[in-house]
Design a protein around this motif. Structure first.
Motif, mmCIF file in Angstrom:
data_model
loop_
_atom_site.group_PDB
_atom_site.id
_atom_site.type_symbol
_atom_site.label_atom_id
_atom_site.label_comp_id
_atom_site.label_asym_id
_atom_site.label_seq_id
_atom_site.Cartn_x
_atom_site.Cartn_y
_atom_site.Cartn_z
ATOM 1 N N SER A 6 0.961 -0.972 -0.151
ATOM 2 C CA SER A 6 0.109 -0.030 0.152
ATOM 3 C C SER A 6 0.875 1.289 0.046
ATOM 4 O O SER A 6 0.745 2.213 -0.817
ATOM 5 N N LEU B 295 2.403 1.679 -3.436
ATOM 6 C CA LEU B 295 1.370 2.166 -4.291
ATOM 7 C C LEU B 295 1.180 3.747 -4.120
ATOM 8 O O LEU B 295 0.751 4.215 -5.212
ATOM 9 N N THR C 230 -5.493 3.345 -1.493
ATOM 10 C CA THR C 230 -4.507 2.538 -0.884
ATOM 11 C C THR C 230 -3.880 2.994 0.304
ATOM 12 O O THR C 230 -3.440 1.988 1.000
ATOM 13 N N GLN C 231 -3.829 4.158 0.604
ATOM 14 C CA GLN C 231 -3.280 4.556 1.894
ATOM 15 C C GLN C 231 -4.212 4.451 3.064
ATOM 16 O O GLN C 231 -3.973 4.033 4.352
ATOM 17 N N ASN D 244 -6.085 1.962 2.887
ATOM 18 C CA ASN D 244 -5.949 0.487 3.227
ATOM 19 C C ASN D 244 -5.109 0.163 4.344
ATOM 20 O O ASN D 244 -5.366 -0.928 5.110
ATOM 21 N N GLY E 48 -8.634 0.970 -5.522
ATOM 22 C CA GLY E 48 -7.595 1.064 -4.705
ATOM 23 C C GLY E 48 -7.187 0.339 -3.555
ATOM 24 O O GLY E 48 -6.360 0.041 -2.826
ATOM 25 N N PRO F 21 -4.114 -3.855 -3.500
ATOM 26 C CA PRO F 21 -2.847 -4.385 -2.422
ATOM 27 C C PRO F 21 -3.341 -5.674 -2.154
ATOM 28 O O PRO F 21 -2.356 -6.263 -1.730
#
Length: 427
Positions: free
Chosen positions: A155, A158, A284-285, A287, A340, A344
């Motif tokens: 993550s 990404l 992604t963040q 996550n 997103g 991951p």
């Protein structure tokens, strides 16, 4: 009298090499790997604002120009199948450096391409070269981390990777203000040369000789066969590939939809495209935080459900025109955010099952992702250049990913999946 016996507890879990790294070392690793894998998104996205100009310059069709994108994705897919086993046999650094050099040469030849067919062929070669960056980066992370730590670092990676699709169309649009589309490929060649230096100086070998796989073509085929017999692995790889197909359907169709149908200029398109990429990056963040409370399995299931729903809303908006451009962009943003969250976790769960062949497993994962994406791009062109054609493929990709998760992987089997951490190699 005998001494009282001591209670022996379970052995402590071996620390992975990545867990032995300091915070500063992890940050440097993410920055180095992120800069390397950024070459892929830049190669794919940076020339998107030039699609209409390429159509006019070569006096060809939009579908033919979209096939140059397909060529890049096909090269990425095939290249990963070759480079993955190679990196398991000889280490990570040498295939990485050779791939970037090949990409630089192909980029320079794209500048002088005389026809759309030659440009498409050179884009395949570009994809073959840039495949090394994505395979090696994923394999390096798998060499050093396992389980939830793998998903967390992926993550973070990404996040760095995400800057490339945010900036790529904007950079491409900016370049087109003072140069032609050939200038985009000159810029890609220059960036590739810089990355050769980054790879040489900033990335140490992470696969020691004791863990390298030998045996040539027969051994490689045997490893691929074992991977393909793992139903859960194959299902998760297909999930990742179909989510990527939805993303590439947006990538390939967005310039024609937003510029042609909705009248945005090259710079406005770059900003709109970047806004969607911010949603992807933000997810992604987010996550990383979700992994503190939720398992990767649960996040994946919820993300695909939300993405499928948003994809169907996108299709309805595109078909009816309800809400105009704002409604289209908002529904696209939700789909990208869902992707997103899925991107991951599906690879992390898949690759955690095969740490002994991280390069080959990463190669198969990447080949499926970009191979399915390569099919999605021309499919949008065949259906048309309008919003409905793009929305059909975007929604179809998310719906198919959800179906594979439910039918092939199955929720019960997914819930029982236990990642196996990478042990520190013996010396």
């Amino acid at each position: 009298m005998t001494a009282p016996s001591k209670t022996v507890g379970p052995p402590a879990a071996a620390l992975t090499p990545g867990e032995l790294m300091s915070t500063g070392q992890r940050l440097r690793l993410v920055l180095v790997l992120g800069s390397l894998v950024a070459l892929g998104p830049l190669t794919i996205d940076m020339y998107l604002p030039a699609f209409p100009a390429i159509v006019e310059d070569f006096r060809t069709t939009s579908a033919a120009v979209q096939l140059t994108l397909t060529g890049t994705l096909a090269g990425l897919a095939v290249g990963q199948l070759l480079i993955g086993p190679l990196s398991d046999a000889v280490g990570r650094r040498r295939p990485l450096i050779a791939g970037i050099v090949l990409h630089v040469v192909a980029s320079l030849l794209c500048v002088v391409a005389p026809t759309i067919a030659v440009l498409g062929a050179l884009r395949v070669v570009q994809g073959l070269g840039v495949a090394a960056t994505s395979v090696v980066a994923m394999a390096v992370v798998r060499d050093l981390f396992g389980g939830v730590a793998f998903a967390r670092l992926l993550s973070r990676l990404l996040l760095v990777m995400g800057a490339a699709p945010v900036l790529a169309p904007t950079l491409g649009g900016g370049l087109l203000r003072w140069t032609n589309w050939q200038g985009v490929f000159v810029a890609l060649a220059v960036f590739g040369l810089l990355l050769v230096g980054v790879a040489v100086v900033g990335l140490a070998e992470t696969l020691p000789p004791a863990r390298r796989r030998r045996g040539g073509v027969v051994a490689t085929a045997r490893v691929y066969g074992s991977l393909l017999r793992d139903r859960t692995f194959v299902g998760l790889v297909l999930v990742a590939g179909l989510a990527m197909a939805a993303l590439f359907a947006y990538v390939s169709g967005s310039s024609f939809v937003l510029q042609g149908q909705y009248g945005l200029n090259e710079q406005e398109f770059g900003l709109a495209f970047g806004a969607g990429a911010i949603g992807l990056i933000g997810a992604t963040q987010f996550n990383v935080r979700l992994l503190r409370w939720w398992s990767p399995q649960r996040i994946l299931m919820v993300a695909l459900g939300v993405g499928t729903g948003a994809g169907l809303v996108l299709l309805a908006v595109a078909a009816t025109g309800f809400g105009g451009l704002p409604s289209l962009l908002v529904s696209l943003w939700v789909v990208l955010a869902a992707a997103g969250l899925a991107m991951p976790n599906a690879p992390a769960l898949a690759l955690s099952r095969h740490g002994e062949a991280a390069g080959t497993a990463s190669a198969l994962l990447g080949a499926v992702q970009f191979g399915v994406g390569a099919l999605a791009a021309p499919l949008v062109g065949v259906l048309g250049t309008g919003a409905t054609a793009m929305a059909v493929v975007v929604a179809g990709g998310m719906l198919a990913a959800t179906a594979v998760l439910l039918v092939v992987v199955r929720p019960g089997r997914l819930a029982g999946l236990e990642p196996d951490p990478v042990a520190v190699p013996a010396h």
